[in-house]
Design a protein around this motif. Structure first.
Motif, short mmCIF file in Angstrom:
data_model
loop_
_atom_site.label_atom_id
_atom_site.label_comp_id
_atom_site.label_asym_id
_atom_site.label_seq_id
_atom_site.Cartn_x
_atom_site.Cartn_y
_atom_site.Cartn_z
N ARG A 46 0.83 -1.21 0.00
CA ARG A 46 0.00 0.00 0.00
C ARG A 46 0.86 1.26 0.00
NH1 ARG A 46 -2.80 -2.86 4.02
NH2 ARG A 46 -2.01 -1.41 5.61
N ARG A 95 2.03 2.69 -3.50
CA ARG A 95 1.02 2.99 -4.52
C ARG A 95 1.46 4.08 -5.48
NH1 ARG A 95 -3.99 6.31 -2.62
NH2 ARG A 95 -2.38 7.90 -2.89
N ASP A 96 2.11 5.11 -5.00
CA ASP A 96 2.42 6.27 -5.83
C ASP A 96 3.83 6.26 -6.40
OD1 ASP A 96 -0.13 7.32 -5.38
OD2 ASP A 96 0.50 8.25 -3.50
N ARG A 150 4.75 3.78 -13.78
CA ARG A 150 4.07 4.04 -12.51
C ARG A 150 3.52 2.73 -11.96
NH1 ARG A 150 -1.39 3.60 -12.58
NH2 ARG A 150 -2.50 3.84 -14.57
N GLY A 203 0.45 1.65 -8.76
CA GLY A 203 -0.95 1.99 -8.53
C GLY A 203 -1.96 0.93 -8.91
N PHE A 248 -6.05 1.90 -5.16
CA PHE A 248 -5.50 1.12 -6.27
C PHE A 248 -6.59 0.73 -7.27
CE2 PHE A 248 -2.37 0.45 -2.97
CZ PHE A 248 -1.16 0.31 -3.64
N SER A 308 -11.60 2.22 -9.15
CA SER A 308 -10.70 2.77 -8.14
C SER A 308 -11.26 4.11 -7.66
CB SER A 308 -9.31 2.98 -8.72
OG SER A 308 -9.32 4.06 -9.65
#
Length: 475
Positions: A209, A212-213, A220, A222, A271, A297
């Motif tokens: 978690r 994620r970014d 990327r 996510g 996500f 999401s």
């Protein structure tokens, strides 16, 4: 179009001989004998490795070490089927990895054993073959980076400018970061999902978690990858009704409520979710889990279902209503019928188009759902296997449908491309005309909206652009 990739995992798994041309046991043994000779000539404590094997090559024979031990001359060997959900290990490989019988896993993975409890050599799903990979030689980080960059470059030359990796972890993101910040950067734009499996602890899930970014110039994260089942070919696909061998009645997660909880947890964390679901019940249960979180999401991106090789007609309307992205995996078709080991498992009555109770997945593309078609193999290899006519035509139809809708909206336009393309044949380029849109595009030798389906995969790519930077692929 978007469909998923396994280019970095493929560096580790696609070792040794490509068995894509193997059609029967004789072919298999000949290929393994040749690979064994190559490994022995190289010297050292070598392993015989091979991949891209089709279940149909066994023609119903029980998967067993004894079928390959002589061909590999007693050496440790590990063979992967084309879907990488099943492997066969030689007797020596089983010995070196300490596999002496069945083991309990926290997912549907299984070490197949005979009546005496001895391992047969068939290993179903990731957890079952991991003990072999732990003792087998691995590529170095430098080798992995070099091979992955070469694979991404091949994708670019094929006309791809981006894709989604569906087997990622923290190391995958580290590798993407390294590729993106060295040399000329990533050759294609990548979104990488991170695997979440039933065995993961709360600490492991928290670490996922927290990433994620993570992102770079051309990649990327996510996205979360979940599994609802295995593959029908070995009885691990989750079906509403048992297959012809009485299998197919269990999902990947021992407790389905844990799968639902994972969907809820990672949707709430922001996500997008993508779930591997091949059997019709796996698809239906995934739709149900997605419906409970709005099927999107927090940013409004639709959740995805990967593969959908079988589909109950009652779930078609649910897929469409929820707006779920269906990434359909076409199996080889003949006259509209599924062929090979899968059709033997589901039975001809259920593999026929529009049969009562089940739809072959390739027919999903004829339905006006959000779809992301792709080829047979999960590990991207140019020219790996020519899809059947049914598959090629359906994929072409889906591609044309997507392009036509975008062309009609005036946000995309077809135009005559650069002089380099004009020197060959009329080149066609699909380009986004919206302000601030990414300048990622491909230039084909002919209009992909009009090329026959069988020819689409071989249509020459004249050039690609990524971030507006031109790369020529003309001969």
């Amino acid at each position: 179009m978007d469909a998923h990739l396994h280019p970095i995992q493929g560096v580790e798994l696609c070792q040794g001989a490509d068995l894509g041309a193997v059609r029967d046991l004789r072919d298999l043994r000949n290929a393994l004998s040749a690979e064994t000779a190559r490994v022995r000539e190289r010297g050292g404590d070598g392993w015989v490795r091979a991949w891209n094997l089709d279940y149909a090559a066994f023609d119903g024979a029980t998967l067993s070490s004894h079928l390959i031990d002589e061909a590999v001359d007693g050496m440790p060997a590990l063979l992967f089927f084309f879907d990488f959900h099943t492997a066969i290990a030689s007797t020596e490989a089983l010995r070196r990895s300490g596999i002496t019988g069945a083991r309990a896993f926290e997912d549907s993975s299984e070490i197949i054993v005979d009546a005496s409890g001895a391992p047969t050599g068939e290993l179903r799903e990731d957890s079952a073959y991991q003990p072999i990979l732990e003792v087998a030689p691995k590529p170095s980080r430098a080798e992995t980076l070099e091979s992955a960059r070469a694979t991404f470059a091949k994708m670019r030359r094929s006309g791809l400018t981006g894709g989604t990796i569906m087997d990622g972890n923290s190391e995958t993101l580290d590798l993407l970061e390294a590729l993106d910040t060295t040399g000329l950067g990533l050759p294609v734009r990548i979104v990488s999902a991170m695997d979440v499996k039933p065995t993961y602890t709360s600490e492991q899930r928290a670490a996922i978690r927290n990433q994620r970014d993570r992102a770079g110039a051309r990649w990327r994260g996510g996205v979360i990858k979940l599994y609802a089942d295995g593959v029908i070919d070995t009885g691990a696909g989750w079906l509403y009704e048992a297959d012809t061998d009485g299998d197919g009645l269990a999902g990947f997660w021992p407790d389905q409520t844990d799968f639902v909880a994972a969907v809820q947890e990672f949707t709430a964390a922001g996500f997008q979710i993508a779930t591997h679901a091949i059997g019709d019940r796996a698809v239906g249960e995934t739709i149900t889990a997605y419906e409970g979180v709005g099927a999107r999401s927090r940013a409004g991106i639709p959740h995805r279902i990967e593969h959908l090789e079988t589909l109950d007609p009652r779930d078609v309307a649910r897929l469409a209503a929820a707006g779920i992205t269906a990434r359909c995996n076409c199996r080889t078709c003949s006259g509209g019928l599924l062929t090979g080991a899968m059709s033997g498992r589901v039975g001809l009555a259920r593999s026929a188009p529009l049969a009562d109770g089940m739809l072959p997945a390739c027919w999903l593309l004829a339905l006006h759902l959000r779809s992301a078609p792709t080829g047979r193999s999960p590990i991207w290899t140019p020219g790996l296997a020519s899809p059947g006519r049914c598959c090629a035509e359906l994929q072409a139809r889906a591609m044309r449908s997507c392009m036509s809708r975008n062309s009609d909206s005036a946000r995309r336009r077809r135009c005559t491309a650069t002089p380099e393309g004009q020197r060959s044949r009329r080149a066609t380029m699909i380009w986004e005309s919206s302000v601030l849109a990414r300048a990622d595009l491909a230039v084909w030798a002919e209009d992909p909206l009009t090329v026959p389906g069988d020819d689409l995969a071989e249509l020459p790519v004249i050039a690609t652009y990524l971030d507006g930077l031109h790369t020529s692929h003309a001969a």
